[in-house]
Design a protein around this motif. Structure first.
Motif, PDB file in Angstrom:
ATOM      1  N   GLU A   3      32.317  43.122  50.329  1.00 48.89           N
ATOM      2  CA  GLU A   3      33.124  42.549  51.409  1.00 48.89           C
ATOM      3  C   GLU A   3      33.007  41.036  51.396  1.00 48.89           C
ATOM      4  O   GLU A   3      31.915  40.487  51.213  1.00 48.89           O
ATOM      5  CB  GLU A   3      32.670  43.100  52.767  1.00 48.89           C
ATOM      6  N   VAL A   4      34.124  40.354  51.606  1.00 47.30           N
ATOM      7  CA  VAL A   4      34.174  38.897  51.690  1.00 47.30           C
ATOM      8  C   VAL A   4      34.870  38.526  52.991  1.00 47.30           C
ATOM      9  O   VAL A   4      35.991  38.985  53.252  1.00 47.30           O
ATOM     10  CB  VAL A   4      34.932  38.295  50.487  1.00 47.30           C
ATOM     11  N   LEU A   5      34.218  37.726  53.828  1.00 46.72           N
ATOM     12  CA  LEU A   5      34.812  37.280  55.086  1.00 46.72           C
ATOM     13  C   LEU A   5      35.355  35.861  54.900  1.00 46.72           C
ATOM     14  O   LEU A   5      34.619  34.949  54.510  1.00 46.72           O
ATOM     15  CB  LEU A   5      33.758  37.288  56.198  1.00 46.72           C
ATOM     16  N   LEU A   6      36.619  35.675  55.154  1.00 46.19           N
ATOM     17  CA  LEU A   6      37.259  34.369  54.993  1.00 46.19           C
ATOM     18  C   LEU A   6      37.459  33.723  56.366  1.00 46.19           C
ATOM     19  O   LEU A   6      38.278  34.205  57.171  1.00 46.19           O
ATOM     20  CB  LEU A   6      38.610  34.520  54.290  1.00 46.19           C
ATOM     21  N   GLU A  33      42.679  44.877  50.242  1.00 47.65           N
ATOM     22  CA  GLU A  33      41.765  45.185  49.137  1.00 47.65           C
ATOM     23  C   GLU A  33      42.333  44.643  47.837  1.00 47.65           C
ATOM     24  O   GLU A  33      43.556  44.598  47.656  1.00 47.65           O
ATOM     25  CB  GLU A  33      41.545  46.693  49.008  1.00 47.65           C
ATOM     26  N   GLU A  34      41.456  44.248  46.928  1.00 46.29           N
ATOM     27  CA  GLU A  34      41.865  43.838  45.588  1.00 46.29           C
ATOM     28  C   GLU A  34      40.776  44.220  44.595  1.00 46.29           C
ATOM     29  O   GLU A  34      39.597  44.272  44.943  1.00 46.29           O
ATOM     30  CB  GLU A  34      42.130  42.329  45.525  1.00 46.29           C
ATOM     31  N   VAL A  35      41.185  44.522  43.388  1.00 50.92           N
ATOM     32  CA  VAL A  35      40.240  44.823  42.308  1.00 50.92           C
ATOM     33  C   VAL A  35      39.955  43.538  41.556  1.00 50.92           C
ATOM     34  O   VAL A  35      40.887  42.820  41.160  1.00 50.92           O
ATOM     35  CB  VAL A  35      40.811  45.883  41.342  1.00 50.92           C
ATOM     36  N   THR A  36      38.687  43.222  41.361  1.00 50.44           N
ATOM     37  CA  THR A  36      38.317  42.007  40.657  1.00 50.44           C
ATOM     38  C   THR A  36      37.322  42.342  39.554  1.00 50.44           C
ATOM     39  O   THR A  36      37.025  43.508  39.314  1.00 50.44           O
ATOM     40  CB  THR A  36      37.727  40.964  41.631  1.00 50.44           C
TER      41      THR A  36
END
Length: 402
Positions: A3-6, A33-36
């Motif tokens: 999880e990334v909080l912007l 969601e995104e695949v990285t």
């Protein structure tokens, strides 16, 4: 899951309507969601074995060493399994792996990668050998072969990868010949039905000899018959009729229940249904195919003539499925299990030594059997090798996930 909080920048934390300051609304976010990609890394792991001593001055005791792929070796079992999967599961030659690992910070020679494969194969040899007996427990097996290059000298010598497969097990071996004698070695004393294409070596291998009739019965592949008529269709429009009839047979098969993974009682019910439907619905269609073929006239040497002769010569074996409900109508199963070997051959051309052919056959067999049985090949190879390292000679087969 990561999880990334912007957050908003400080300068943007002003209300666009009243100009007041904005504060975080706890627990409220707008999500997507995104695949990285997370770059792989290699770690040099130092294993420190704790030592212990007693207050009476007796001999010290050291914690036991973890299982090692090679005693005193620098590379882990997990690393060897990864290299094996990259080469035999995803067709990545060792020289290409070497360049890839260098890009990721690991300096290792292709020969060193091969040494790990060789050592891992040594631990897995008994498990690989046990696969053949597993295949031969099935009342029907598939057999096929394809060429494989041994690259010891010059452009290489053509060897052959021979494959036998049951519904949930695959066994490959790479041998120098494609003869009937080799086919006899491959089939051994198997006493069930062997489904094959029209290659004559299998017929030679199952001929009656001085010791009596062959224990194996040959069944032939309808997909190969269909292929012959499909290729001849552009020259002989009459082939449309037989292709339509063969399609009818396949349509009937598509509605039949499977049988291999069922319990004993369920299996008997399924087999009885398969036999009844084939005799009632498939047999009349197959009879029409034969009558159509006998009524045709084709120029000698033509593709149409060759297709007719191919089918009629193999007729007894093509109709085994009508009498035996366990027999499939084609050999597509084994051809699917040989795709990895064919893809590997295209990428790394073959093997540089006889030992290389043995290692290739072993890993292709174990990886494909694990996939057939629903177990992750990497997990299986680690599990089987670890058991053999701890107890040499241990046989560990992939688990069925039924």
């Amino acid at each position: 899951m990561e999880e990334v909080l912007l957050p908003l920048d400080e300068a943007d934390r002003l209300c666009g309507l009243c100009g007041g300051g904005l504060h975080a609304w706890e627990g409220q976010t707008e999500d997507c969601e995104e695949v990285t990609v997370v770059e792989r890394s290699f770690v040099l792991r130092r294993v420190r074995r704790q030592k212990y001593r007693c207050r009476q001055g007796c001999a010290p005791v050291t914690a036991p060493a973890p299982p090692r792929l090679v005693p005193g070796g620098r590379y882990s079992l997990e690393f060897a399994v990864h290299v094996a999967l990259m080469k035999y599961g995803f067709h990545l030659p060792l020289a290409r792996q070497q360049r890839l690992y260098l890009r990721e910070g690991l300096v290792v020679e292709a020969q060193t990668l091969w040494d790990q494969l060789d050592a891992l194969a040594g631990h897995l040899r008994k498990s690989y050998e046990a696969l053949l007996a597993e295949v031969f427990t099935s009342p029907v097996i598939h057999a096929d072969e394809t060429y494989w290059l041994l690259l010891e000298k010059g452009p290489g010598t053509k060897w052959y990868a021979w494959t036998v497969a049951s519904p949930d097990t695959v066994f490959h071996r790479i041998l120098p010949s494609r003869s009937g004698a080799t086919a006899r070695t491959v089939l051994g004393d198997y006493a069930g039905v062997v489904l094959v294409d029209g290659y004559a070596a299998y017929q030679t291998a199952t001929k009656s000899g001085p010791d009596g009739p062959s224990p194996a019965t040959l069944a032939f592949c309808w997909a190969h018959v269909r292929r012959k008529f499909f290729e001849a269709k552009q020259f002989a429009p009459a082939c449309e009729e037989v292709l339509r009839l063969i399609a009818e047979v396949y349509a009937i098969e598509a509605d039949l229940p499977g049988w291999y993974a069922l319990t004993a009682e369920e299996r008997q019910v399924a087999l009885a249904q398969r036999l009844a439907v084939r005799q009632q619905r498939s047999a009349p269609v197959v009879e029409r195919i034969q009558q159509w073929a006998l009524a045709q006239r084709a120029a000698p040497g033509s593709a149409f003539r060759k297709a007719l002769e191919y089918m009629l010569k193999l007729w007894d074996g093509l109709t085994v499925f009508l009498r035996n409900p366990v027999v499939p109508i084609d050999n597509n199963h084994v051809e699917r299990q040989m795709r990895d070997m064919v893809m590997g051959r295209k990428n790394h051309y073959g093997s540089k030594s006889k030992r290389g052919t043995e290692v290739a056959a072993l890993f292709y067999s174990l990886i494909e059997t694990a996939r057939l049985r629903g177990e992750d090949p990497g997990n299986y190879l680690r599990r089987a090798a670890l058991a053999a390292i701890e107890n040499p000679g241990t046989v560990t087969l992939p688990k069925s996930q039924d």
